[in-house]
Design an enzyme around this catalytic site. Sequence first.
Site, PDB file in Angstrom:
ATOM      1  N   GLY A 212       0.811  -1.201   0.000  1.00 62.97           N
ATOM      2  CA  GLY A 212       0.000   0.000   0.000  1.00 62.97           C
ATOM      3  C   GLY A 212       0.845   1.253   0.000  1.00 62.97           C
ATOM      4  O   GLY A 212       1.923   1.318  -0.602  1.00 62.97           O
ATOM      5  N   GLY A 214       2.186   4.885   2.372  1.00 57.09           N
ATOM      6  CA  GLY A 214       2.471   5.391   3.707  1.00 57.09           C
ATOM      7  C   GLY A 214       3.937   5.200   4.038  1.00 57.09           C
ATOM      8  O   GLY A 214       4.719   4.677   3.229  1.00 57.09           O
ATOM      9  N   GLY A 215       4.327   5.603   5.228  1.00 60.90           N
ATOM     10  CA  GLY A 215       5.726   5.535   5.615  1.00 60.90           C
ATOM     11  C   GLY A 215       6.308   4.134   5.561  1.00 60.90           C
ATOM     12  O   GLY A 215       7.365   3.905   4.971  1.00 60.90           O
ATOM     13  N   ILE A 216       5.611   3.155   6.178  1.00 62.06           N
ATOM     14  CA  ILE A 216       6.125   1.784   6.179  1.00 62.06           C
ATOM     15  C   ILE A 216       6.111   1.183   4.781  1.00 62.06           C
ATOM     16  O   ILE A 216       7.130   0.637   4.330  1.00 62.06           O
ATOM     17  CB  ILE A 216       5.353   0.906   7.194  1.00 62.06           C
ATOM     18  CG1 ILE A 216       5.665   1.356   8.628  1.00 62.06           C
ATOM     19  CG2 ILE A 216       5.722  -0.569   7.017  1.00 62.06           C
ATOM     20  CD1 ILE A 216       4.863   0.619   9.694  1.00 62.06           C
ATOM     21  N   GLU A 235      -3.806  -4.255  -4.930  1.00 62.58           N
ATOM     22  CA  GLU A 235      -4.993  -3.409  -4.956  1.00 62.58           C
ATOM     23  C   GLU A 235      -4.632  -2.017  -5.473  1.00 62.58           C
ATOM     24  O   GLU A 235      -5.320  -1.461  -6.322  1.00 62.58           O
ATOM     25  CB  GLU A 235      -5.562  -3.301  -3.542  1.00 62.58           C
ATOM     26  CG  GLU A 235      -6.714  -2.317  -3.419  1.00 62.58           C
ATOM     27  CD  GLU A 235      -7.146  -2.133  -1.988  1.00 62.58           C
ATOM     28  OE1 GLU A 235      -8.293  -2.491  -1.682  1.00 62.58           O
ATOM     29  OE2 GLU A 235      -6.357  -1.610  -1.169  1.00 62.58           O
ATOM     30  N   GLY A 333      -8.686  -3.327   1.122  1.00 65.87           N
ATOM     31  CA  GLY A 333      -8.413  -4.669   0.622  1.00 65.87           C
ATOM     32  C   GLY A 333      -7.553  -5.501   1.555  1.00 65.87           C
ATOM     33  O   GLY A 333      -7.009  -6.527   1.134  1.00 65.87           O
TER      34      GLY A 333
END
Length: 437
Positions: A212, A214-216, A235, A333
Site C-alpha cells: 500500500g 504510507g511511511g512503512i 490493490e 483490501g
Amino acid sequence: MFDYKSKLISVEQALDLVADGDLITVGLGANEPPAFLSNLHHIADRVSDVTISNCLPMVAGDYLKEEIFTKAFRIETLFSNQLMRKLAHTGRVSFVPNNLHFVGSKRNAHRRSKIMISLASTPGENGRTSFATGNAYEDRIGAQAQYRILEVSPNAPKCYGQNYLEWDEIDYVIESEACPCTIPALEPNERDMKIGQIIAGLVNDGDCIQVGVGGIPNAVCQSLFEKRDLGVHTEMMTTGLMDLIKAGVVTNARKQVDVGLTVFTFALGSAQMYDFINENPTLFTGRGENVNDPYVIARNDNQVSINTTVEVDLCGQCCSESIGSSQISGSGGQVDTAVGAQNSKNGRSIIALYSTLEKVNNLTGETEVISKIVPTLRPGAAVTLSRNDVDWVVSEYGAVNLRGTSIAERVRLLTSIAHPQFRDGLLACARELGYLL
C-alpha cells in the site's frame, strides 16, 4: 463514428438531475469528479438528504463546509480520512463496513444509486472511455445506476485493462480540465526503514507482491531494490511500485498468471505516476471484484501481501481502521489480500506496525508512550483482520509467524516484538486473561 455531442451536458445540467433523497456514488480516490463535486454546493438550497457514497475522498469541495453540508447532504464512506473525520461529529457521516472486492455487488444489493459519476479520460475513436485511475467499483455500481456520468478531462490518464465504459453504457458526459488528485510520498523515518528492511528479508526473488502507501510501505519499496524479478498483483498502484518497475526490479516474469503485467485495481500517488500509467501496455487495471478476489490473488504462487495496522492484541486480532470506535480509515483490501496471499502456494501475509505510539495525555498534557501490541483491543475497536487470518506480524523489533499457533504461543511471539519496556506487563496481563499459567 460515435456522436460525442449527443451526450455532452454542462455541470449545471448534471446537478439538475439531483433530487431530494438521492444516492450519488462517486469514483474512488483520484477518480472523484472535481468539477462536479466543486459545484455540488450550489444545489444545497434546493435539495435535502442527498447521500454521497465515496471511498477515500480527495476533493475538498465547498459542499463539505459544515454549514452547507449539514443543510443538504449526507455521506456514506467506504474508506474514511481526514475530510470525513472533520464532519464525523455532525452525525451525517456514516462508515460502510466492507471488503473491497465485494463493494460493488453489496452496495447494489442494498440500494441503487441515482447517479454514478467518475473522472475519466477523453473517449477513444470508438467512444470507449476509461475511468481515470482505476475501477474498484465504478462500472459495477454504474451497471445499476439510473445515470452513468463521466467527467472527462484531457489531463486524466488512460489506463489499459477492465476500467472503461463503452459509449452506449454512458448516459452523459461533462467536461473539465481536472487533473487526478495526488498524495505526497511520505519520506520513511528511521522506524519505517527498520521495519521495511525486516519485511524485505521475508521477500524472495521472484515473489509477487502487494503493498500500500504510507511511511512503512514506502520503506518496504525502498528496501526491495536488491531483489530480482518481482511480480506485482496489488490493490493499489503507488509511486513506490512505479520506482521498482522503472528500476527493473519488477519484471512480472515469474508470475503464473498475467505474466509480464503489473496488475492493480486503482492508482493513487504522484503526478509522475499518473503519467507513467497513461497508455502503459505493461500495466493492467482490473475490476476490484476480480483483482481483489482472494481466489484470483491466490492463482499466483509466492504472493506476498504487505499491510499495516493500528494495533494488534495478544490473540492476533488486528485493528487497522479505527481508534476505539472512531473510524480513521477502512478495511479496504486488507482482508482480501491477506487471505489471498495465504491461499497462494508459498504465499505470505505480512502485517506491520510500530511497537509504540507517543500520545498526549489530555488530562496532564504530558506525552505518554503506549504499546501498540496490547492485551486486548481498546473498546469499540474494529477487528479488520481476524485472529484466524493473521500470518506474519512485524515491528521494528522483529518478525514473528503466527500461522497455526496457539494463543499461548502467540502471546510469547508477539511479546517478543513489543517494545522491551512493555514486555513484562504484556505477559502479566496474558496471565490475568488466562492465556498463560
